[in-house]
Design a protein around this motif. Structure first.
Motif, mmCIF file in Angstrom:
data_model
loop_
_atom_site.group_PDB
_atom_site.id
_atom_site.type_symbol
_atom_site.label_atom_id
_atom_site.label_comp_id
_atom_site.label_asym_id
_atom_site.label_seq_id
_atom_site.Cartn_x
_atom_site.Cartn_y
_atom_site.Cartn_z
ATOM 1 N N SER A 175 0.686 -1.227 -0.064
ATOM 2 C CA SER A 175 -0.009 0.008 -0.137
ATOM 3 C C SER A 175 0.871 1.276 0.317
ATOM 4 O O SER A 175 1.903 1.221 0.426
ATOM 5 C CB SER A 175 -0.815 0.006 1.284
ATOM 6 O OG SER A 175 -1.589 1.243 1.461
ATOM 7 N N LYS A 176 0.349 2.179 -0.584
ATOM 8 C CA LYS A 176 1.108 3.543 -0.453
ATOM 9 C C LYS A 176 1.168 4.223 0.942
ATOM 10 O O LYS A 176 1.952 4.823 1.079
ATOM 11 C CB LYS A 176 0.555 4.801 -1.460
ATOM 12 C CG LYS A 176 -0.691 5.098 -1.128
ATOM 13 C CD LYS A 176 -1.143 6.146 -2.157
ATOM 14 C CE LYS A 176 -2.852 6.808 -1.832
ATOM 15 N NZ LYS A 176 -3.078 7.808 -2.636
ATOM 16 N N HIS A 177 0.226 3.669 1.888
ATOM 17 C CA HIS A 177 0.043 4.299 3.104
ATOM 18 C C HIS A 177 1.046 3.356 4.224
ATOM 19 O O HIS A 177 1.112 3.931 5.156
ATOM 20 C CB HIS A 177 -1.004 4.288 3.699
ATOM 21 C CG HIS A 177 -2.247 5.143 2.537
ATOM 22 N ND1 HIS A 177 -2.134 6.293 2.839
ATOM 23 C CD2 HIS A 177 -2.988 4.774 1.855
ATOM 24 C CE1 HIS A 177 -2.899 6.986 1.922
ATOM 25 N NE2 HIS A 177 -3.529 6.000 1.370
ATOM 26 N N ARG A 178 1.471 1.992 3.603
ATOM 27 C CA ARG A 178 2.319 1.159 4.626
ATOM 28 C C ARG A 178 2.766 0.152 3.940
ATOM 29 O O ARG A 178 2.375 -0.417 2.891
ATOM 30 C CB ARG A 178 1.444 0.675 5.871
ATOM 31 C CG ARG A 178 -0.091 0.077 5.378
ATOM 32 C CD ARG A 178 0.427 -1.380 5.500
ATOM 33 N NE ARG A 178 -1.010 -2.086 4.918
ATOM 34 C CZ ARG A 178 -1.008 -2.966 4.055
ATOM 35 N NH1 ARG A 178 0.030 -2.919 3.148
ATOM 36 N NH2 ARG A 178 -2.118 -3.578 3.684
ATOM 37 N N SER A 179 3.790 -0.323 4.461
ATOM 38 C CA SER A 179 4.673 -1.372 3.878
ATOM 39 C C SER A 179 3.983 -2.709 4.582
ATOM 40 O O SER A 179 3.348 -2.570 5.504
ATOM 41 C CB SER A 179 6.085 -1.512 4.199
ATOM 42 O OG SER A 179 6.349 -1.385 5.569
ATOM 43 N N VAL A 180 4.588 -3.926 4.089
ATOM 44 C CA VAL A 180 3.929 -5.018 4.764
ATOM 45 C C VAL A 180 4.543 -5.315 6.083
ATOM 46 O O VAL A 180 4.028 -5.756 7.108
ATOM 47 C CB VAL A 180 4.625 -6.308 3.642
ATOM 48 C CG1 VAL A 180 4.247 -7.653 4.512
ATOM 49 C CG2 VAL A 180 3.609 -6.317 2.513
ATOM 50 N N PHE A 181 5.824 -4.945 6.148
ATOM 51 C CA PHE A 181 6.593 -4.752 7.570
ATOM 52 C C PHE A 181 5.744 -4.050 8.291
ATOM 53 O O PHE A 181 5.614 -4.556 9.497
ATOM 54 C CB PHE A 181 8.011 -4.363 7.321
ATOM 55 C CG PHE A 181 8.557 -4.148 8.715
ATOM 56 C CD1 PHE A 181 9.301 -5.612 9.178
ATOM 57 C CD2 PHE A 181 8.614 -3.157 9.396
ATOM 58 C CE1 PHE A 181 9.870 -5.355 10.478
ATOM 59 C CE2 PHE A 181 9.492 -3.194 10.730
ATOM 60 C CZ PHE A 181 9.961 -4.335 11.284
ATOM 61 N N ASN A 182 5.306 -2.741 8.289
ATOM 62 C CA ASN A 182 4.831 -1.994 9.250
ATOM 63 C C ASN A 182 3.407 -2.516 9.454
ATOM 64 O O ASN A 182 2.901 -2.552 10.521
ATOM 65 C CB ASN A 182 4.431 -0.620 8.429
ATOM 66 C CG ASN A 182 5.534 0.433 8.987
ATOM 67 O OD1 ASN A 182 6.926 -0.151 9.430
ATOM 68 N ND2 ASN A 182 5.487 1.612 8.188
#
Length: 160
Positions: free
Chosen positions: A36-43
């Motif tokens: 997502s442009k709002h968060r990474s998979v890690f986040n």
């Protein structure tokens, strides 16, 4: 949260996992989870485990992660991230580690206890733990009497 300002202890205290373990989880679910442009998979993984460990509100977690969106959307974005990780875990992790299909017959037999071997021999034995399903009072007096648990002081059904 993949930020150099966070120490290993920060990751452990917030999520219960080391940074390396979180990275490994992110790599495992990345193929089934959209970036997502709002968060990474890690986040998203960090959001999931912070919610599971601390039970902070989605709004509080969004503030912690400095989610960049209008205030009224923060809770929804964090909630969507949490549910995306849960769905990815269900799709990737659960079939590999839970349920009957991840074991071979030989592996299941190797996990048998002395009790099950004595009573069931070389047959595979599953022991299920029961759960209670709680109900509101019923208008049917007979049903209400059968569903009331004196031990739990509540109307419930034990399915096993």
């Amino acid at each position: 949260m993949n930020d150099p300002r966070f120490s290993e202890e920060d990751y452990i205290s917030w999520t219960g996992w080391t940074k390396e373990q979180l990275i490994d989880m992110a790599e495992i679910i990345e193929p089934v989870m959209n970036e997502s442009k709002h968060r990474s998979v890690f986040n998203a993984i960090c959001i999931f485990w912070i919610k599971m460990k601390t039970n902070l509100s989605f709004r509080q977690i969004g503030t912690l992660f400095r989610v960049d969106c209008p205030d009224q959307d923060i809770r929804k974005r964090v909630s969507d991230s949490f549910h995306s990780v849960a769905a990815a875990f269900e799709k990737v992790i659960v079939p590999q580690h839970l349920g009957i299909e991840h074991l071979t017959r030989e592996m299941a037999l190797s996990h048998q206890t002395a009790y099950t071997k004595a009573f069931y021999g070389d047959n595979i034995c599953l022991i299920w733990d029961g759960i209670y399903f709680y109900f509101d009072k019923s208008d049917d007096h007979e049903l209400q009497r059968h569903m009331y648990s004196g031990q739990k002081k509540y109307h419930l059904l034990k399915f096993m």
